[in-house]
Write a protein that holds these residues in place. Structure first.
Motif, mmCIF file in Angstrom:
data_model
loop_
_atom_site.group_PDB
_atom_site.id
_atom_site.type_symbol
_atom_site.label_atom_id
_atom_site.label_comp_id
_atom_site.label_asym_id
_atom_site.label_seq_id
_atom_site.Cartn_x
_atom_site.Cartn_y
_atom_site.Cartn_z
ATOM 1 N N ILE A 153 32.557 45.759 44.790
ATOM 2 C CA ILE A 153 31.566 44.763 44.362
ATOM 3 C C ILE A 153 32.174 43.834 43.327
ATOM 4 O O ILE A 153 32.083 42.605 43.422
ATOM 5 C CB ILE A 153 30.303 45.464 43.809
ATOM 6 N N ALA A 154 32.831 44.412 42.324
ATOM 7 C CA ALA A 154 33.435 43.603 41.262
ATOM 8 C C ALA A 154 34.569 42.736 41.808
ATOM 9 O O ALA A 154 34.714 41.570 41.425
ATOM 10 C CB ALA A 154 33.955 44.511 40.154
ATOM 11 N N ALA A 155 35.380 43.289 42.709
ATOM 12 C CA ALA A 155 36.521 42.557 43.252
ATOM 13 C C ALA A 155 36.088 41.324 44.033
ATOM 14 O O ALA A 155 36.814 40.333 44.099
ATOM 15 C CB ALA A 155 37.360 43.470 44.136
ATOM 16 N N LEU A 156 34.902 41.370 44.613
ATOM 17 C CA LEU A 156 34.414 40.251 45.414
ATOM 18 C C LEU A 156 33.446 39.360 44.630
ATOM 19 O O LEU A 156 32.726 38.548 45.210
ATOM 20 C CB LEU A 156 33.743 40.783 46.691
ATOM 21 N N GLY A 157 33.457 39.519 43.297
ATOM 22 C CA GLY A 157 32.661 38.634 42.456
ATOM 23 C C GLY A 157 31.199 38.971 42.395
ATOM 24 O O GLY A 157 30.385 38.163 41.929
ATOM 25 N N GLY A 158 30.808 40.161 42.864
ATOM 26 C CA GLY A 158 29.415 40.562 42.828
ATOM 27 C C GLY A 158 29.030 41.200 41.510
ATOM 28 O O GLY A 158 29.868 41.453 40.645
ATOM 29 N N VAL A 159 27.756 41.448 41.346
ATOM 30 C CA VAL A 159 27.220 42.078 40.140
ATOM 31 C C VAL A 159 26.379 43.275 40.544
ATOM 32 O O VAL A 159 25.490 43.159 41.397
ATOM 33 C CB VAL A 159 26.350 41.093 39.328
#
Length: 212
Positions: A153-159
């Motif tokens: 999630i973090a790697a793809l810019g998600g929160v």
């Protein structure tokens, strides 16, 4: 590009000019009431300072703009501070520059430069983020996959907004449209097609930090 720019984080910066101490506080805000509360907070905290100069810009009300020279000569503080943020097209913010007078007069030009610097230093320290429409998703997750999915999630810019624990974990997440598509593909791959996320609405949210 759609959306609008806001400060990425709240900051406090400081510098000294000819023995006067300039202390800047910058916040992201969403209403006039919130901005006014911050201004009063600084007045109480630094009650012994001679000047509290401020400005705030809001999207609400068709673009609310207010500023004050805080006892400095007219046009030497609030407006120059405001100009810094308008040039960078940043909004939904409140900025207060507090001056502890050091005994040396700066003159109109010196004051304008000092208050502009206070606003500029704070904005550079805070960075900016672009607010845009993000999609919200509920993501089913097995316990063995939990840590891996948090990283994805973090790697793809998600929160990751929150996690609900039961027989499985449900992750409440937010993604930009591009990030959601990429994460859906990764979820299918990591779960061998056993897990699929479901839409849970939309929300305007700030993105990652951008340099000024």
């Amino acid at each position: 590009m759609s959306g609008w720019r806001v400060p990425f984080e709240d900051v406090e910066t400081e510098f000294t000019e000819k023995r006067s101490r300039f202390l800047t506080n910058l916040w992201r805000v969403s209403s006039e009431a919130e901005a006014r509360a911050h201004i009063e907070e600084i007045r109480r905290r630094h009650y012994d300072a001679r000047h509290h100069c401020w400005c705030y810009l809001l999207r609400e009300g068709g673009g609310t703009v207010r500023y004050s020279d805080g006892g400095e000569p007219q046009g030497t503080a609030g407006q120059p501070m405001l100009n810094v943020f308008q040039r960078q097209e940043v909004t939904n913010l409140c900025c207060v520059v507090t001056r502890y007078f050091g005994g040396v007069l700066l003159g109109a030009g010196g004051l304008t430069r000092a208050y502009s610097r206070g606003a500029r230093d704070a904005l550079e320290a805070a960075g900016t983020a672009r607010v845009s429409l993000w999609t919200l998703w509920d993501v089913p997750c097995t316990y063995p996959l939990f840590e891996r999915l948090k990283l994805e999630i973090a790697a793809l810019g998600g929160v990751l907004r929150e996690a609900e624990y039961g027989a499985e974990i449900t992750l409440r997440t937010a993604f930009s449209p591009e990030g959601a598509a990429a994460f859906a593909a990764r979820l299918t791959e990591l779960s061998a097609g056993q897990l699929a996320m479901s839409p849970a609405g939309e929300e305007y949210l700030p993105g990652p930090r951008e340099a000024v």
